[in-house]
Scaffold this motif. Sequence first.
Motif, PDB file in Angstrom:
ATOM      1  N   GLY A  47       0.041 -19.128   7.503  1.00 55.80           N
ATOM      2  CA  GLY A  47      -0.100 -17.700   7.798  1.00 55.80           C
ATOM      3  C   GLY A  47       1.055 -17.159   8.615  1.00 55.80           C
ATOM      4  O   GLY A  47       1.404 -15.978   8.516  1.00 55.80           O
ATOM      5  N   GLU A  48       1.674 -18.024   9.408  1.00 55.61           N
ATOM      6  CA  GLU A  48       2.776 -17.574  10.255  1.00 55.61           C
ATOM      7  C   GLU A  48       3.992 -17.136   9.449  1.00 55.61           C
ATOM      8  O   GLU A  48       4.911 -16.538   9.999  1.00 55.61           O
ATOM      9  N   LEU A  49       4.017 -17.463   8.156  1.00 51.42           N
ATOM     10  CA  LEU A  49       5.179 -17.096   7.349  1.00 51.42           C
ATOM     11  C   LEU A  49       5.188 -15.612   7.011  1.00 51.42           C
ATOM     12  O   LEU A  49       6.226 -15.045   6.703  1.00 51.42           O
ATOM     13  N   VAL A  50       4.010 -14.981   7.082  1.00 48.38           N
ATOM     14  CA  VAL A  50       3.931 -13.560   6.756  1.00 48.38           C
ATOM     15  C   VAL A  50       4.013 -12.774   8.057  1.00 48.38           C
ATOM     16  O   VAL A  50       3.535 -13.214   9.107  1.00 48.38           O
ATOM     17  N   SER A  51       4.634 -11.586   7.993  1.00 47.69           N
ATOM     18  CA  SER A  51       4.769 -10.754   9.187  1.00 47.69           C
ATOM     19  C   SER A  51       3.410 -10.430   9.788  1.00 47.69           C
ATOM     20  O   SER A  51       2.443 -10.174   9.072  1.00 47.69           O
ATOM     21  N   ALA A  52       3.337 -10.450  11.114  1.00 49.20           N
ATOM     22  CA  ALA A  52       2.083 -10.127  11.789  1.00 49.20           C
ATOM     23  C   ALA A  52       1.696  -8.672  11.562  1.00 49.20           C
ATOM     24  O   ALA A  52       0.540  -8.301  11.705  1.00 49.20           O
ATOM     25  N   ASN A  53       2.679  -7.848  11.219  1.00 56.09           N
ATOM     26  CA  ASN A  53       2.395  -6.428  10.998  1.00 56.09           C
ATOM     27  C   ASN A  53       2.187  -6.091   9.533  1.00 56.09           C
ATOM     28  O   ASN A  53       2.050  -4.929   9.173  1.00 56.09           O
ATOM     29  N   ALA A  54       2.156  -7.120   8.662  1.00 58.36           N
ATOM     30  CA  ALA A  54       2.092  -6.846   7.227  1.00 58.36           C
ATOM     31  C   ALA A  54       0.832  -6.064   6.868  1.00 58.36           C
ATOM     32  O   ALA A  54       0.873  -5.126   6.069  1.00 58.36           O
ATOM     33  N   GLY A  55      -0.308  -6.435   7.490  1.00 54.64           N
ATOM     34  CA  GLY A  55      -1.548  -5.744   7.201  1.00 54.64           C
ATOM     35  C   GLY A  55      -1.474  -4.275   7.566  1.00 54.64           C
ATOM     36  O   GLY A  55      -1.853  -3.401   6.775  1.00 54.64           O
ATOM     37  N   PHE A  56      -0.953  -3.997   8.749  1.00 56.24           N
ATOM     38  CA  PHE A  56      -0.826  -2.625   9.220  1.00 56.24           C
ATOM     39  C   PHE A  56       0.056  -1.816   8.274  1.00 56.24           C
ATOM     40  O   PHE A  56      -0.251  -0.674   7.912  1.00 56.24           O
ATOM     41  N   GLU A  57       1.151  -2.441   7.833  1.00 53.64           N
ATOM     42  CA  GLU A  57       2.069  -1.706   6.972  1.00 53.64           C
ATOM     43  C   GLU A  57       1.478  -1.494   5.582  1.00 53.64           C
ATOM     44  O   GLU A  57       1.725  -0.458   4.954  1.00 53.64           O
ATOM     45  N   LEU A  58       0.660  -2.453   5.145  1.00 54.77           N
ATOM     46  CA  LEU A  58      -0.007  -2.280   3.851  1.00 54.77           C
ATOM     47  C   LEU A  58      -0.979  -1.109   3.920  1.00 54.77           C
ATOM     48  O   LEU A  58      -1.069  -0.286   3.005  1.00 54.77           O
ATOM     49  N   ARG A  59      -1.689  -1.031   5.053  1.00 58.19           N
ATOM     50  CA  ARG A  59      -2.637   0.071   5.232  1.00 58.19           C
ATOM     51  C   ARG A  59      -1.900   1.418   5.173  1.00 58.19           C
ATOM     52  O   ARG A  59      -2.342   2.360   4.516  1.00 58.19           O
ATOM     53  N   GLN A  60      -0.760   1.491   5.851  1.00 61.70           N
ATOM     54  CA  GLN A  60       0.007   2.739   5.823  1.00 61.70           C
ATOM     55  C   GLN A  60       0.426   3.087   4.406  1.00 61.70           C
ATOM     56  O   GLN A  60       0.384   4.248   3.994  1.00 61.70           O
ATOM     57  N   LEU A  61       0.830   2.049   3.664  1.00 65.46           N
ATOM     58  CA  LEU A  61       1.251   2.255   2.284  1.00 65.46           C
ATOM     59  C   LEU A  61       0.116   2.841   1.453  1.00 65.46           C
ATOM     60  O   LEU A  61       0.281   3.813   0.712  1.00 65.46           O
ATOM     61  N   VAL A  62      -1.082   2.237   1.615  1.00 64.49           N
ATOM     62  CA  VAL A  62      -2.237   2.685   0.847  1.00 64.49           C
ATOM     63  C   VAL A  62      -2.611   4.114   1.241  1.00 64.49           C
ATOM     64  O   VAL A  62      -2.875   4.964   0.393  1.00 64.49           O
ATOM     65  N   GLU A  63      -2.597   4.372   2.549  1.00 66.81           N
ATOM     66  CA  GLU A  63      -2.947   5.715   3.007  1.00 66.81           C
ATOM     67  C   GLU A  63      -1.969   6.749   2.477  1.00 66.81           C
ATOM     68  O   GLU A  63      -2.336   7.862   2.107  1.00 66.81           O
ATOM     69  N   ALA A  64      -0.678   6.376   2.462  1.00 65.33           N
ATOM     70  CA  ALA A  64       0.333   7.310   1.988  1.00 65.33           C
ATOM     71  C   ALA A  64       0.174   7.574   0.501  1.00 65.33           C
ATOM     72  O   ALA A  64       0.440   8.678   0.022  1.00 65.33           O
ATOM     73  N   ALA A  65      -0.278   6.556  -0.251  1.00 64.44           N
ATOM     74  CA  ALA A  65      -0.436   6.720  -1.694  1.00 64.44           C
ATOM     75  C   ALA A  65      -1.553   7.710  -2.015  1.00 64.44           C
ATOM     76  O   ALA A  65      -1.533   8.370  -3.044  1.00 64.44           O
ATOM     77  N   GLY A  66      -2.539   7.811  -1.121  1.00 62.87           N
ATOM     78  CA  GLY A  66      -3.619   8.756  -1.351  1.00 62.87           C
ATOM     79  C   GLY A  66      -4.799   8.116  -2.023  1.00 62.87           C
ATOM     80  O   GLY A  66      -4.683   7.067  -2.645  1.00 62.87           O
ATOM     81  N   PRO A  67      -5.975   8.738  -1.880  1.00 60.37           N
ATOM     82  CA  PRO A  67      -7.203   8.131  -2.379  1.00 60.37           C
ATOM     83  C   PRO A  67      -7.282   8.054  -3.902  1.00 60.37           C
ATOM     84  O   PRO A  67      -8.009   7.226  -4.444  1.00 60.37           O
ATOM     85  N   GLU A  68      -6.530   8.917  -4.609  1.00 50.47           N
ATOM     86  CA  GLU A  68      -6.666   8.923  -6.055  1.00 50.47           C
ATOM     87  C   GLU A  68      -5.697   7.978  -6.752  1.00 50.47           C
ATOM     88  O   GLU A  68      -5.815   7.732  -7.947  1.00 50.47           O
TER      89      GLU A  68
END
Lengths: 435, 470
Positions: free
Chosen positions: A119-140
């Motif tokens: 797990g240490e190989l992935v950025s600790a902030n990857a989850g947070f950044e994925l969430r931002q990506l999803v939010e930016a994409a919009g619900p539809e």
Amino acid sequence: MSNVVQKLGAKKRAAIIEASLKKRHAKERRLRAYGVAAIIFAIGFLVTLLSTVIGNGYTALQQTQVKIDLEIPIAKLLNDEGQFDEKRLRRYGWGSSIKKSFRTNFPDVTDRMAQRALGELVSANAGFELRQLVEAAGPEATLPTSFWVKTSDDVDMLMKGRMDRNLPEQQRRLSDQQIAWVDALVADGKIRKVFNTTFFTAADSREPESAGILGAVVGSALALMVTVILSLPLAVMAAIYLEYFAKPGKVTDFIEVNINNLAAVPSIVFGLLGLSVFLGFFGLPRSAPLVGGMVLALMTLPTIIIATRASIRAVPTSIRDAALGIGASRMQAALDHVLPLAAPGILTGTIIGLAQALGETAPLIMIGMVAFIVDVPTSVTSPATALPVQIFIWADSAERAFYERSSLAIVVLLLFLIAMNLTAVMLRRKFEKKW
Amino acid sequence: MTFFTSFSSLALLIVVIAIATYLFSRRKVTQAAAADHVKPHSLARYYGLYAGAWALLPAFLVLVVWTLGSQPFIDANVQTLLVQAYPDLEKGFLDLKLAQVQNIAAGLIESQDETLLKLADDYAEALQQASNLRTSIVLLAMLVAVIYAYRRVSPALKARILFETLLRRAFFIAAAIAIVTTVGIIASLLIEAVRFFSQYGLLDFFFGTHWSPNVALREVAAGAADEDVGGSTGSFGMLPVMAGTLLVATIAMAVALPIGLFAAIYMAEFASKRVRDVVKPTLEVLAGVPTVVYGFFAALTAAPFFRAIGLNLGLDVSAQSALAAGAVMGVMIIPFISSLSDDVITAVPQSLRDGALGLGSTRGEMVTKVVLPAAFPGLVGAFLLAISRAIGETMIVVMAAGVSAKLTANPLESVTTVTVQIVMLLTGDTAFDSLKTLSAFALGITLFTATLLLNIAALTAARRLGQRYE
């Protein structure tokens, strides 16, 4: 000596003179050689400095990413109206689902310790950044089923060749096993390097891969804005006073002595002044670009005053005499006739003064602009840092990845300085008048 | 409502009203002049400027003074409330609580603590009241001033003379800011330094050989400080710090002086114009590089480099050696010395050179035997200014020199400097008026005095050169 030489025969005399001349010329050649060597040393150092910084920094332009196959159950994140629900967004395990998906690459790793190392190989902030990506994409939006997320800074360093694989395992931040995993991912084509946009769009972060210079650049810009608003008018007014209105005498002398002396006061003393007067006495906010700008304004004031006086003096007296001759007041002659002609020179001096201010670090540290700030500042009173201070903070950090980012930040700082100085030179070329 | 009470919107409002006042006053005077068939004393714009200045200045003055002055009052009020709420807390914790209250009031942090929430509400209310009051007072001041000025505007008013007098006074004040800044520096340093010396002996500070301020973290009653110097209160003998500063500065000068001087001699006396045009700006680039960049280079490239060389030679070079910091600082000072020396050397009259060459000396002899002795006072001035630079330089030593004070002359060891200690003492979380932070100001005034004396000495030396050949 000369008597002795004269007593000798002409041939011998010539030989002695020849020999002494040779010595004297050799001496001169040595002096020249020292000069050339000194210049070569200085220029050589400059080249070394720049190449070290660029050589260390250019790799920070890239960021390593790893491919994650992940289907995000978007329906679970929406409320009844079809909008994102803050609570559900927060409750969804972004980081853990990334890690879970990442682990599917190595199904035979079942040991808890090994899974954590994986797990240490992935950025600790990857989850947070994925969430931002999803939010930016919009619900539809229809989301892809695989994402590229940032690796941890250690993997990033390994991929950029900044980590020596041949070192004993204890001296490396990645274990042999972790390196083997990374190599397997590379072989699978699941690792790529892309342009590091985060570096230019984010503020500071504890994780090198999420840290950027935007916050520091904005902080510097805000501070310099305050500096120019305060120092330019004051400097021009002071210069006009000293050139045209000051009566020779003790007060004027004292002002001149003070201006010259302030130009040579160590910058950290200005920091102490800002700390005890602006923060301590007036209670202005700590870490604010407002206070930073005020301190820098006091520091650049002498520079701009001296430049303004020089460019006012460069305007021929005939201009002023003519204005006075046709009935302008002294103030009108100064403001309406001399000042516009001196303006390009004043502007040049101001830009050079601001370039100095942009590189200043010590006084800003004193007034607390050295704090760890993750938000891009929005006003002159919000806590901020400045570009040179950011370089200092990162250079002090232990992670190798911050070292790389610090170097790139230096390159950015130097580019700003070069741009400012070139503007000044071009202004001077364009508007310089030979009277 | 808050829109009208924030500083920037209020400032904007003042500017808008001032512009309106300018326009209306100008119109008033032109219309009055046309109606009475008289010529106004001044150009129409001066009436506008006169009234506009009246609109702008009092309001701005009140706004700035009020803004700067009210915060301490509000803080003091909350402080008394805090003392009532937490009667038995120490001062340092009270400051912490105050900061918490401020942050809660600003909505930056959340809290469940009832007492704190109540205080934060009070604080926010006090802030709101204060800014409401500020808006009213500023606008009132503006109204009075605008009415006064607008009524006075008439073609007979000597508007230009009044406005120019005002401008002249403003110009004088701008020039006097240099004095105010100097006085501010001296006063702020001196006040804190005096507070330090009231708790710590003057002689112990200047001649003490032991510097370890960090023990002072365990705060002890001020009375105990005199009895137990060097014990539980930390010790502030600045000699090791001063020695470190001088060591680094000496190394820097050992690098910068020969290189800078030889470069200047070559460029002034031997180089062709083409070489000069290339080399001079390049050296100036070296001067334009920010010190934090030099510090980065010193800490992360030069220091490991010197350490590696030391290892090869069997020497133990510290990772934060004085050598690395001093050498890089020396390079930073090269352009400073070379450009000052260049100026001084070119200021030597051509007739001296012609005389020397005419007597048959080589160019080299002309330089070493005539030009350099003639330029000597100016070179001393440049040298002194460079030393002042070196001891006041901060970032290189903060990044590349050490923090522990050692009384040593060994350049391979780690030393600390005055500027490093100032930064160390004033960053991090300490109560602002502990002995530790106060000692930074004592160091600050020492540094300021040292650089001031060096600058004055440099100016005197340079002036002597000027007198020689005028």
